[in-house]
Design an enzyme around this catalytic site. Structure first.
Site, PDB file in Angstrom:
ATOM      1  N   LYS A 156      35.519  50.693  42.113  1.00 17.13           N
ATOM      2  CA  LYS A 156      34.258  50.081  41.676  1.00 17.13           C
ATOM      3  C   LYS A 156      33.043  50.912  42.066  1.00 17.13           C
ATOM      4  O   LYS A 156      31.955  50.703  41.539  1.00 17.13           O
ATOM      5  CB  LYS A 156      34.162  48.659  42.214  1.00 17.13           C
ATOM      6  CG  LYS A 156      35.275  47.790  41.636  1.00 17.13           C
ATOM      7  CD  LYS A 156      34.953  46.329  41.744  1.00 17.13           C
ATOM      8  CE  LYS A 156      35.963  45.479  40.976  1.00 17.13           C
ATOM      9  NZ  LYS A 156      37.260  45.358  41.672  1.00 17.13           N
TER      10      LYS A 156
HETATM   11  C1  LIG Z   1      38.338  44.876  41.012  1.00 13.78           C
HETATM   12  C2  LIG Z   1      39.661  45.418  41.368  1.00 13.78           C
HETATM   13  C3  LIG Z   1      40.738  45.384  40.465  1.00 13.78           C
HETATM   14  C4  LIG Z   1      40.627  44.707  39.123  1.00 13.78           C
HETATM   15  O1  LIG Z   1      39.784  45.389  38.242  1.00 13.78           O
HETATM   16  P1  LIG Z   1      39.242  44.660  36.942  1.00 13.78           P
HETATM   17  O2  LIG Z   1      38.321  45.617  36.300  1.00 13.78           O
HETATM   18  O3  LIG Z   1      38.553  43.413  37.408  1.00 13.78           O
HETATM   19  O4  LIG Z   1      40.435  44.326  36.110  1.00 13.78           O
HETATM   20  C5  LIG Z   1      41.921  45.986  40.830  1.00 13.78           C
HETATM   21  N1  LIG Z   1      42.078  46.568  42.042  1.00 13.78           N
HETATM   22  C6  LIG Z   1      41.083  46.607  42.931  1.00 13.78           C
HETATM   23  C7  LIG Z   1      41.330  47.228  44.246  1.00 13.78           C
HETATM   24  C8  LIG Z   1      39.838  46.049  42.635  1.00 13.78           C
HETATM   25  O5  LIG Z   1      38.848  46.088  43.527  1.00 13.78           O
END
Ligand SMILES: *Cc1c(COP(=O)(O)O)cnc(C)c1O
Length: 430
Positions: free
Chosen positions: A107
């Site tokens: 993210k």
């Molecule tokens: C947010 C997150 C996900 C999921 O991603 P999305 O875009 O919401 O599908 C998977 N793994 C980790 C470690 C995350 O922080």
């Protein structure tokens, strides 16, 4: 290029407007008016192009000239200023490590891009402070806080489910101060997300604050996630046999970005959306119905989502469910299978995966065992962010990379609250 609301397609916005408001006035998610935006030359030459330039070329068409090229180049370069390596695990499985950014999860890419865009827009014109509201299951909030800390003209309010994030995640949410506030909600992630959604539709809050969202519903966070799929293809050696790409999914923003880049010509054998026990979308693939369930808690808590908000974008991309199913799969992995995958990765391949990556590995392995081919699962977080799960399953404690291990020295500041919209609103207005 413009963006339209997926509820009422006559509602349109520029990139700037969509980034600043988060979602359309009717509550719909924004979707780009053009989706096939890169030419064959881009894909043929990708090995010779550096990551900064790849990111710039991918994002430029969406911006519609609202950020000058020189600034956009700098923003793109800062967004991808860390390693995103493709590593071989076995003869047919590799992993794309997305956890080398400042908060050790994928993210960071979207959050860094978005914070720099909002920083650019708020330095320019009307000076009313922007308030970013973000619901997090753990990783988003930290990445957004790190991206926005100290950005002038932007305040950030993070809602997270109390007791449902890991110790390191909580530190990454609560130790910033300044323009970053954290609210610990007595509820789950879906409760946090519901409160944020309601806040965007609330007249009084909108009169008082210029609200925007930093969840993947915001195009400024969603779109840059395309970058690392291009880096995957750049590093993929067997260009005649494109990879099966398996994405551990919660809100489905990440996989939806990959599918969007594939619309622009990235070669992909198949996309697999791997979920944990929260199987709304796998059920939809099987039956055509989306069960109305509550989220259940799992080891891969960033994916504990019952109603993935980005799935409407995926439905917009494909004309019919049949087309979607030809192009992709969605698989639910149980807690026991996740633990087995962690053990197999560690025992057989000396690879320490976090529970989210392990969900991706398990789903990918099952697919390749049945269908052949080669594939990549995305490792979305560093294992140290989920140390309790790792210790429980493998009996070891993952080490925290240098530079990330000093947070526990800092003071944690947060407000605890009932997961109730009126309580939240009163706190915001107060
Ligand atoms: C947010 C997150 C996900 C999921 O991603 P999305 O875009 O919401 O599908 C998977 N793994 C980790 C470690 C995350 O922080």
């Amino acid at each position: 290029m413009f963006f339209y609301s997926l509820k009422d397609k006559s509602i349109k916005a520029s990139f700037r407007e969509a980034a600043i408001t988060g979602q359309a006035p009717d509550g719909g998610l924004y979707y780009p008016s053009e989706t096939n935006i890169l030419d064959g030359e881009f894909w043929r030459n990708i090995k010779q192009v550096d990551n900064e330039e790849i990111a710039f070329q991918i994002i430029k068409p969406y911006i519609g000239g609202e950020i000058p090229d020189v600034d956009l180049r700098r923003i793109a370069a800062e967004t991808v200023a860390f390693d995103i390596p493709l590593k071989k695990i076995s003869h047919n499985i590799s992993t794309l490590e997305l956890f080398h950014g400042p908060t050790l999860a994928f993210k960071d890419v979207g959050a860094r891009f978005m914070s720099r865009c909002l920083g650019y827009f708020s330095q320019n014109k009307d000076s009313k402070e922007v308030t970013v509201l973000v619901a997090t299951s753990g990783d988003t909030g930290g990445a957004v806080a790190a991206g926005f800390h100290g950005v002038a003209g932007v305040r950030v309010v993070i809602l997270y489910p109390k007791g449902k994030v890991s110790a390191l995640q909580e530190l990454q949410l609560t130790t910033w101060g300044d323009n970053i506030s954290a609210v610990a909600m007595e509820g789950n992630f879906d409760d946090c997300q519901a409160i944020v959604k309601k806040a965007f539709l609330d007249n009084e809050l909108n009169e008082r604050f210029k609200l925007t969202s930093a969840n993947s519903i915001n195009v400024a966070r969603w779109l840059p996630q395309q970058f690392y799929y291009a880096f995957l293809w750049k590093q993929w050696e067997d260009k005649d046999n494109p990879p099966v790409i398996c994405v551990p999914s919660g809100n489905f923003g990440n996989i939806c970005a990959g599918m969007l880049l594939a619309k622009s010509g990235m070669p992909v054998q198949k996309f697999i959306a791997a979920t944990n026990a929260n199987d709304t979308i796998p059920t939809f693939y099987q039956t055509g119905d989306m069960p109305d369930k509550k989220a259940v808690a799992t080891m891969s808590n960033a994916m504990d989502v019952a109603l993935p908000s980005n799935f409407v974008r995926i439905m917009e991309m494909f004309m019919t469910r049949d087309e979607l199913i030809r192009y992709s799969e969605s698989v639910s992995i149980t807690e026991a299978e996740t633990a087995d995958a962690m053990k197999e990765l560690y025992g057989d391949f000396q690879y320490l995966a976090d529970p989210h990556g392990a969900v991706g590995f398990a789903a990918l392995k099952r697919y390749l065992d049945n269908n052949g081919g080669k594939g990549v699962f995305l490792e979305t977080a560093h294992p140290c962010k989920f140390d309790a799960a790792i210790t429980h399953v493998l009996g070891i404690t993952p080490t925290i990379p240098a530079g990330h291990d000093d947070l526990s020295q800092k003071a944690s500041i947060y407000t605890t609250m009932q997961a109730d919209f009126d309580t939240f609103k009163a706190w915001m207005m107060g």
